[in-house]
Design a protein around this motif. Sequence first.
Motif, PDB file in Angstrom:
ATOM      1  N   UNK A  85      25.406   9.448  49.902  1.00 17.96           N
ATOM      2  CA  UNK A  85      24.528  10.227  49.031  1.00 17.96           C
ATOM      3  C   UNK A  85      24.918  11.702  49.079  1.00 17.96           C
ATOM      4  N   UNK A  86      25.185  12.214  50.269  1.00 15.09           N
ATOM      5  CA  UNK A  86      25.612  13.612  50.417  1.00 15.09           C
ATOM      6  C   UNK A  86      26.926  13.866  49.685  1.00 15.09           C
ATOM      7  N   UNK A  87      27.888  12.950  49.850  1.00 14.31           N
ATOM      8  CA  UNK A  87      29.210  13.136  49.241  1.00 14.31           C
ATOM      9  C   UNK A  87      29.116  13.170  47.716  1.00 14.31           C
ATOM     10  N   UNK A  88      28.307  12.292  47.145  1.00 13.34           N
ATOM     11  CA  UNK A  88      28.172  12.252  45.687  1.00 13.34           C
ATOM     12  C   UNK A  88      27.449  13.489  45.172  1.00 13.34           C
ATOM     13  N   UNK A  89      26.404  13.917  45.867  1.00 16.88           N
ATOM     14  CA  UNK A  89      25.681  15.118  45.457  1.00 16.88           C
ATOM     15  C   UNK A  89      26.601  16.339  45.496  1.00 16.88           C
ATOM     16  N   UNK A  90      27.412  16.453  46.558  1.00 18.46           N
ATOM     17  CA  UNK A  90      28.339  17.579  46.664  1.00 18.46           C
ATOM     18  C   UNK A  90      29.404  17.527  45.573  1.00 18.46           C
TER      19      UNK A  90
ATOM     20  N   UNK B 273      23.602  20.278  40.865  1.00 19.71           N
ATOM     21  CA  UNK B 273      23.474  18.835  41.103  1.00 19.71           C
ATOM     22  C   UNK B 273      23.022  18.060  39.877  1.00 19.71           C
ATOM     23  N   UNK B 274      22.978  18.698  38.715  1.00 16.73           N
ATOM     24  CA  UNK B 274      22.533  18.013  37.505  1.00 16.73           C
ATOM     25  C   UNK B 274      23.694  17.860  36.529  1.00 16.73           C
ATOM     26  N   UNK B 275      23.711  16.725  35.853  1.00 16.61           N
ATOM     27  CA  UNK B 275      24.749  16.469  34.868  1.00 16.61           C
ATOM     28  C   UNK B 275      24.141  15.786  33.652  1.00 16.61           C
ATOM     29  N   UNK B 276      24.841  15.909  32.514  1.00 16.37           N
ATOM     30  CA  UNK B 276      24.366  15.321  31.259  1.00 16.37           C
ATOM     31  C   UNK B 276      24.929  13.923  31.099  1.00 16.37           C
ATOM     32  N   UNK B 277      24.100  12.997  30.634  1.00 14.62           N
ATOM     33  CA  UNK B 277      24.554  11.626  30.364  1.00 14.62           C
ATOM     34  C   UNK B 277      23.957  11.201  29.025  1.00 14.62           C
ATOM     35  N   UNK B 278      24.820  10.946  28.052  1.00 12.25           N
ATOM     36  CA  UNK B 278      24.381  10.589  26.708  1.00 12.25           C
ATOM     37  C   UNK B 278      24.413   9.076  26.535  1.00 12.25           C
ATOM     38  N   UNK B 279      23.302   8.523  26.113  1.00 10.46           N
ATOM     39  CA  UNK B 279      23.247   7.084  25.867  1.00 10.46           C
ATOM     40  C   UNK B 279      22.762   6.845  24.441  1.00 10.46           C
TER      41      UNK B 279
ATOM     42  N   UNK C 235      17.960  14.259  43.532  1.00  9.46           N
ATOM     43  CA  UNK C 235      16.673  13.552  43.571  1.00  9.46           C
ATOM     44  C   UNK C 235      16.931  12.056  43.455  1.00  9.46           C
ATOM     45  N   UNK C 236      16.951  11.376  44.578  1.00 11.60           N
ATOM     46  CA  UNK C 236      17.307   9.959  44.638  1.00 11.60           C
ATOM     47  C   UNK C 236      16.073   9.099  44.896  1.00 11.60           C
ATOM     48  N   UNK C 237      16.071   7.885  44.339  1.00  7.68           N
ATOM     49  CA  UNK C 237      15.063   6.901  44.713  1.00  7.68           C
ATOM     50  C   UNK C 237      15.747   5.750  45.457  1.00  7.68           C
TER      51      UNK C 237
ATOM     52  N   UNK D 276      19.357  -2.306  34.082  1.00 11.88           N
ATOM     53  CA  UNK D 276      19.333  -1.427  32.905  1.00 11.88           C
ATOM     54  C   UNK D 276      18.310  -0.302  33.031  1.00 11.88           C
ATOM     55  N   UNK D 277      17.408  -0.392  34.006  1.00 14.55           N
ATOM     56  CA  UNK D 277      16.404   0.652  34.202  1.00 14.55           C
ATOM     57  C   UNK D 277      16.849   1.716  35.216  1.00 14.55           C
ATOM     58  N   UNK D 278      18.010   1.518  35.822  1.00 24.12           N
ATOM     59  CA  UNK D 278      18.451   2.425  36.884  1.00 24.12           C
ATOM     60  C   UNK D 278      19.281   3.554  36.285  1.00 24.12           C
ATOM     61  N   UNK D 279      18.595   4.491  35.645  1.00 26.92           N
ATOM     62  CA  UNK D 279      19.266   5.622  35.001  1.00 26.92           C
ATOM     63  C   UNK D 279      19.522   6.732  36.004  1.00 26.92           C
ATOM     64  N   UNK D 280      18.495   7.165  36.714  1.00 28.32           N
ATOM     65  CA  UNK D 280      18.645   8.220  37.708  1.00 28.32           C
ATOM     66  C   UNK D 280      19.295   7.666  38.983  1.00 28.32           C
ATOM     67  N   UNK D 281      19.944   8.525  39.787  1.00 31.03           N
ATOM     68  CA  UNK D 281      20.590   8.046  41.016  1.00 31.03           C
ATOM     69  C   UNK D 281      19.624   7.224  41.873  1.00 31.03           C
TER      70      UNK D 281
END
Length: 551
Positions: A284-289, A298-304, A319-321, A415-420
């Motif tokens: 989680x740390x590595x991906x956030x960095x 730590x925010x990025x745009x994702x177009x669907x 912000x992970x769940x 299909x509901x797992x949009x956020x990390x």
Amino acid sequence: MALDEHIYNLRREKLKQIEALGQPTYRSKYEFSHTVEQILAGYSPKPAEELDQNRVNVRVAGRIMAIRLMGKAGFAHIQQDGKKLQIYVKKDAVGEKGFELYKLLDLGDHIGVSGYLFRTRTGELSVHVEEITFLSKDLLPLPEKWHGLTDVELRYRQRYVDLVMNPEVREVFVKRTKIIQSMRRTFDSHNFIEVETPMMQPIAGGAVARPFVTHHNTLDMDLYLRIAPELYLKRLVVGGFDRVYEINRNFRNEGLGWRWNPEFTMLEAYQAYTNYEGIMNLTQEAITEAAKAVNGSPKSKWTRVEDGKEVVEELDWSNWQRLTMREAIIKFWPGAFGPTPEMSDFADLAAFTARLETAHESAASSREQMPIAQGDPRAESRHLKHTVGALSAELKKNPNLGKGIAGLFEAVAEEHLMQPTIIYEFPTAVSPLSKQKPDEPDWTERFEIYAGQMEISNGFSELNDPEDQRRRFESQLKERERGDEEAHQMDEDYIRALSYGMPPAGGVGIGIDRLAMLLTDSHTIRDVILFPLLRPEKTTIADTENTEDNK
């Protein structure tokens, strides 16, 4: 020839004329004083008066991206490393031969220029050229509107042109490099060491996938291109490398798709004396960095696309769940499937099968056979109904509770797992290399990371009991006998390595390509792989005729 033959021949003639001017046609090097980026960074803030008073001499090289002639003078733009700089060429400054050379230049040619910096009347920073050096000729015309090409695969097939014409494409691959560099920094900072393991292996192990097969002539033996480096990296943990990782190329002989390429990149890491929770936190740390390194936050745009319209999501990598697989199924259970499952439904095959049948019947009765328009939410329910029906039929044919639960998770939750999101605790039946939970042997200490509705990472507490590992391999062999070509093979040497004693460890694999997709808002894996695998290029009738004429 499969080229624009007329333009090719015209430019070959120009090349001869350039050579006649005393210019070597393909030089071996060019000594420059500045890059385009250095000039823009260092002198863009300076006003015209300062440049006039303190003349700055430069030697710079690049590819011509725009050129125009106006009598005895002309302007051009040269591009280097994705950055453009204007040059001004005047006959009085470059001389007769220099200006003749300028008139023989085409879009795409590489040149070197020396001169001084100034600003034009419009205020654009430019090089007032005093000498032109020819470096190489572009014999084929660059496209005017590369994005407008009707053949969408041409950008991937001729990536070299795509990179020249589209700065945004180049930026994607610059960001991909930053992801890898950031990953290295994170793991190195935690005292991991980077290693290399075999890409040709006698047994295709470490994952559940169909391998590519090759043959070694001298040893007269078949080998497999690796589907994962896992078993070799864990051999190193046995050997005393407590924290080890590899950024590796893997090969899987499977389908092509927007998320799949037969050759792909992963980072795989193993840490001794921790479990899946420890390696989960590090991942989680590595991906956030990496997200911060690429986008500055730590925010990025994702177009669907939803109902034919583009919807822009903001992915927040800070912000992970976290949900268990069973919790995710319960949380995202469709209302049309009837009562929400309880944890006890996942403990028994009969109870689980009954739950699937109830869901199938509920979805069928609630939707009837009414016509459903595109975009109607009932279309999703109908799709889920079909999926659940297929799962029920498969369970009757092959009664494997763990595979059924994993299939249901994919159908109702992914299909509901949009956020990390971290999904943890997976069935043992689909996790042949993971350590089981002490209190629930049908479940393992395994996790996967999802974002943008797709999986990007897989990790677990490593199985280090050689007898348990043997039983898992034997179970996989039975799956192969039933026709599962992707089931794991027996690896006696790996069991032998475990028999020498492997410490408790957590391991993880991170899909670099998919992570690059998410952090650059790229919606096919081909957009983040420089040279993706493509079908053979089609031969046109014209090409065939040219080939016949040249025989």
